[in-house]
Design a protein around this motif. Structure first.
Motif, PDB file in Angstrom:
ATOM      1  N   LEU A 164       0.830  -1.197   0.000  1.00 27.03           N
ATOM      2  CA  LEU A 164       0.000   0.000   0.000  1.00 27.03           C
ATOM      3  C   LEU A 164       0.868   1.252   0.000  1.00 27.03           C
ATOM      4  O   LEU A 164       1.961   1.260   0.568  1.00 27.03           O
ATOM      5  CB  LEU A 164      -0.923   0.020   1.231  1.00 27.03           C
ATOM      6  CG  LEU A 164      -1.935  -1.118   1.349  1.00 27.03           C
ATOM      7  CD1 LEU A 164      -2.646  -1.051   2.689  1.00 27.03           C
ATOM      8  CD2 LEU A 164      -2.945  -1.069   0.209  1.00 27.03           C
ATOM      9  N   GLU A 165       0.359   2.301  -0.627  1.00 27.57           N
ATOM     10  CA  GLU A 165       1.022   3.601  -0.639  1.00 27.57           C
ATOM     11  C   GLU A 165       0.009   4.666  -0.230  1.00 27.57           C
ATOM     12  O   GLU A 165      -1.160   4.600  -0.621  1.00 27.57           O
ATOM     13  CB  GLU A 165       1.569   3.921  -2.034  1.00 27.57           C
ATOM     14  CG  GLU A 165       2.635   2.962  -2.527  1.00 27.57           C
ATOM     15  CD  GLU A 165       3.095   3.282  -3.938  1.00 27.57           C
ATOM     16  OE1 GLU A 165       2.450   4.157  -4.576  1.00 27.57           O
ATOM     17  OE2 GLU A 165       4.072   2.679  -4.397  1.00 27.57           O
ATOM     18  N   THR A 166       0.454   5.636   0.536  1.00 29.88           N
ATOM     19  CA  THR A 166      -0.444   6.702   0.968  1.00 29.88           C
ATOM     20  C   THR A 166       0.328   8.003   1.134  1.00 29.88           C
ATOM     21  O   THR A 166       1.554   7.995   1.304  1.00 29.88           O
ATOM     22  CB  THR A 166      -1.134   6.341   2.300  1.00 29.88           C
ATOM     23  OG1 THR A 166      -2.100   7.349   2.629  1.00 29.88           O
ATOM     24  CG2 THR A 166      -0.126   6.224   3.427  1.00 29.88           C
ATOM     25  N   ASP A 167      -0.386   9.084   1.061  1.00 26.78           N
ATOM     26  CA  ASP A 167       0.195  10.410   1.276  1.00 26.78           C
ATOM     27  C   ASP A 167      -0.938  11.337   1.702  1.00 26.78           C
ATOM     28  O   ASP A 167      -2.118  11.029   1.510  1.00 26.78           O
ATOM     29  CB  ASP A 167       0.872  10.930   0.011  1.00 26.78           C
ATOM     30  CG  ASP A 167       1.806  12.102   0.307  1.00 26.78           C
ATOM     31  OD1 ASP A 167       2.004  12.404   1.502  1.00 26.78           O
ATOM     32  OD2 ASP A 167       2.317  12.720  -0.641  1.00 26.78           O
ATOM     33  N   GLU A 185      -3.164   0.788  -3.758  1.00 23.88           N
ATOM     34  CA  GLU A 185      -2.442  -0.483  -3.719  1.00 23.88           C
ATOM     35  C   GLU A 185      -1.296  -0.436  -4.725  1.00 23.88           C
ATOM     36  O   GLU A 185      -1.402   0.186  -5.780  1.00 23.88           O
ATOM     37  CB  GLU A 185      -3.404  -1.644  -4.018  1.00 23.88           C
ATOM     38  CG  GLU A 185      -4.190  -1.534  -5.321  1.00 23.88           C
ATOM     39  CD  GLU A 185      -3.414  -2.022  -6.523  1.00 23.88           C
ATOM     40  OE1 GLU A 185      -2.436  -2.772  -6.327  1.00 23.88           O
ATOM     41  OE2 GLU A 185      -3.780  -1.660  -7.654  1.00 23.88           O
ATOM     42  N   ALA A 186      -0.205  -1.092  -4.376  1.00 27.16           N
ATOM     43  CA  ALA A 186       0.973  -1.136  -5.247  1.00 27.16           C
ATOM     44  C   ALA A 186       1.300  -2.565  -5.661  1.00 27.16           C
ATOM     45  O   ALA A 186       2.414  -2.843  -6.098  1.00 27.16           O
ATOM     46  CB  ALA A 186       2.167  -0.509  -4.537  1.00 27.16           C
ATOM     47  N   SER A 187       0.319  -3.450  -5.542  1.00 24.98           N
ATOM     48  CA  SER A 187       0.546  -4.853  -5.881  1.00 24.98           C
ATOM     49  C   SER A 187       0.225  -5.160  -7.335  1.00 24.98           C
ATOM     50  O   SER A 187       0.641  -6.190  -7.858  1.00 24.98           O
ATOM     51  CB  SER A 187      -0.298  -5.758  -4.968  1.00 24.98           C
ATOM     52  OG  SER A 187       0.086  -5.607  -3.617  1.00 24.98           O
ATOM     53  N   THR A 188      -0.536  -4.287  -7.992  1.00 20.37           N
ATOM     54  CA  THR A 188      -0.878  -4.490  -9.399  1.00 20.37           C
ATOM     55  C   THR A 188      -0.444  -3.266 -10.197  1.00 20.37           C
ATOM     56  O   THR A 188      -0.268  -2.176  -9.635  1.00 20.37           O
ATOM     57  CB  THR A 188      -2.397  -4.700  -9.573  1.00 20.37           C
ATOM     58  OG1 THR A 188      -3.080  -3.462  -9.328  1.00 20.37           O
ATOM     59  CG2 THR A 188      -2.923  -5.761  -8.613  1.00 20.37           C
ATOM     60  N   PRO A 189      -0.298  -3.399 -11.502  1.00 22.47           N
ATOM     61  CA  PRO A 189       0.097  -2.243 -12.324  1.00 22.47           C
ATOM     62  C   PRO A 189      -0.968  -1.146 -12.384  1.00 22.47           C
ATOM     63  O   PRO A 189      -0.663  -0.023 -12.786  1.00 22.47           O
ATOM     64  CB  PRO A 189       0.322  -2.865 -13.713  1.00 22.47           C
ATOM     65  CG  PRO A 189       0.531  -4.318 -13.471  1.00 22.47           C
ATOM     66  CD  PRO A 189      -0.301  -4.655 -12.273  1.00 22.47           C
ATOM     67  N   ARG A 190      -2.192  -1.438 -11.971  1.00 21.51           N
ATOM     68  CA  ARG A 190      -3.275  -0.465 -12.090  1.00 21.51           C
ATOM     69  C   ARG A 190      -3.229   0.607 -11.000  1.00 21.51           C
ATOM     70  O   ARG A 190      -3.811   1.672 -11.156  1.00 21.51           O
ATOM     71  CB  ARG A 190      -4.625  -1.191 -12.058  1.00 21.51           C
ATOM     72  CG  ARG A 190      -4.796  -2.186 -13.197  1.00 21.51           C
ATOM     73  CD  ARG A 190      -6.123  -2.921 -13.116  1.00 21.51           C
ATOM     74  NE  ARG A 190      -7.251  -2.016 -13.287  1.00 21.51           N
ATOM     75  CZ  ARG A 190      -8.522  -2.411 -13.265  1.00 21.51           C
ATOM     76  NH1 ARG A 190      -8.813  -3.697 -13.079  1.00 21.51           N
ATOM     77  NH2 ARG A 190      -9.494  -1.538 -13.428  1.00 21.51           N
ATOM     78  N   LYS A 191      -2.568   0.338  -9.878  1.00 18.96           N
ATOM     79  CA  LYS A 191      -2.437   1.314  -8.783  1.00 18.96           C
ATOM     80  C   LYS A 191      -3.807   1.865  -8.373  1.00 18.96           C
ATOM     81  O   LYS A 191      -4.052   3.074  -8.383  1.00 18.96           O
ATOM     82  CB  LYS A 191      -1.519   2.466  -9.187  1.00 18.96           C
ATOM     83  CG  LYS A 191      -0.162   2.040  -9.699  1.00 18.96           C
ATOM     84  CD  LYS A 191       0.674   1.395  -8.615  1.00 18.96           C
ATOM     85  CE  LYS A 191       2.061   1.057  -9.129  1.00 18.96           C
ATOM     86  NZ  LYS A 191       2.893   0.390  -8.111  1.00 18.96           N
ATOM     87  N   LEU A 192      -4.706   0.986  -8.003  1.00 25.75           N
ATOM     88  CA  LEU A 192      -6.080   1.375  -7.698  1.00 25.75           C
ATOM     89  C   LEU A 192      -6.185   2.031  -6.320  1.00 25.75           C
ATOM     90  O   LEU A 192      -5.465   1.670  -5.386  1.00 25.75           O
ATOM     91  CB  LEU A 192      -6.990   0.146  -7.742  1.00 25.75           C
ATOM     92  CG  LEU A 192      -7.085  -0.570  -9.095  1.00 25.75           C
ATOM     93  CD1 LEU A 192      -7.858  -1.870  -8.946  1.00 25.75           C
ATOM     94  CD2 LEU A 192      -7.740   0.330 -10.126  1.00 25.75           C
ATOM     95  N   VAL A 193      -7.098   2.983  -6.212  1.00 26.11           N
ATOM     96  CA  VAL A 193      -7.390   3.604  -4.920  1.00 26.11           C
ATOM     97  C   VAL A 193      -8.287   2.655  -4.130  1.00 26.11           C
ATOM     98  O   VAL A 193      -9.370   2.283  -4.588  1.00 26.11           O
ATOM     99  CB  VAL A 193      -8.086   4.966  -5.098  1.00 26.11           C
ATOM    100  CG1 VAL A 193      -8.426   5.567  -3.741  1.00 26.11           C
ATOM    101  CG2 VAL A 193      -7.208   5.917  -5.893  1.00 26.11           C
TER     102      VAL A 193
END
Length: 207
Positions: A122-125, A148-156
């Motif tokens: 996960l990524e957050t800011d 999320e940073a587990s897939t190339p789509r980078k979904l919120v």
């Protein structure tokens, strides 16, 4: 042939055509489409479309009225447009929440197919409406998405906000108050609190 406006509801108008020779009048014609609401009369799609556009831009009600005035368009009533905008924000919020839950389920399915279990990167800011400064705090709102940073789509997968503002001059915890961050609390500390809320939201919806 002349056309006269007989009824105006914001951007939605109803009119009547009148013959300039025999003065024959047509029946009233709606020059807009409407849709049914859960309660109350039907509402015009143009007014809701304008409110939706305002939620997706940095323009406010006063800005929208100025733009329409410059284009020689009779702008809707400011208070009515603000009320419509508040209702639209609640509807967009519900749609966004449902979309984030779908994103969580998608990432979970991907992890299941990969055989990686429930581990997700996960990524957050956090961003503020005014940059935090030492010794002075002008910010009244903060915004913290989690992706999320587990897939190339980078979904919120979650999003939380902190807000110290209220539409009423004297806020006394009235119904549907949008102020849900204490005035005495530092908005700079909202980053850690919103992180916790994001994680709680994911755990609640994914379980």
């Amino acid at each position: 042939m002349n056309f006269y406006i007989t009824k105006r509801q914001g951007l939605c108008i109803t009119g009547r055509a009148v013959c300039s020779y025999c003065h024959l009048k047509s029946t009233e014609v709606k020059l807009h489409t409407t849709f049914k609401k859960k309660r109350g009369p039907e509402t015009g799609t143009l007014n809701d479309g304008l409110a939706l556009a305002l939620t997706k831009s940095k323009l406010g009600v006063a800005d929208a009225k100025l733009v329409m005035s410059c284009l020689n368009i009779n702008p809707p009533d400011g208070r009515g447009l603000q009320r419509k905008l508040n209702q639209m924000c609640d509807r967009v919020e519900a749609i966004n929440e449902a979309s984030m839950v779908e994103n969580q389920q998608y990432v979970r399915r991907v992890n299941t197919l990969r055989g990686e279990g429930d581990a997700v990167d996960l990524e957050t800011d956090t961003s503020y409406n005014n940059r935090p400064q030492a010794g002075f705090e002008a910010a009244t709102q903060s915004f913290s998405p989690m992706m999320e940073a587990s897939t190339p789509r980078k979904l919120v997968v979650s999003l939380q906000t902190a807000n110290k503002l209220c539409c009423k001059r004297k806020c006394e915890n009235h119904t549907n108050c949008k102020k849900y961050y204490y005035t005495e609390d530092s908005i700079s500390s909202s980053e850690a609190k919103l992180l916790r809320k994001n994680l709680d939201f994911i755990q609640t919806k994914i379980s």
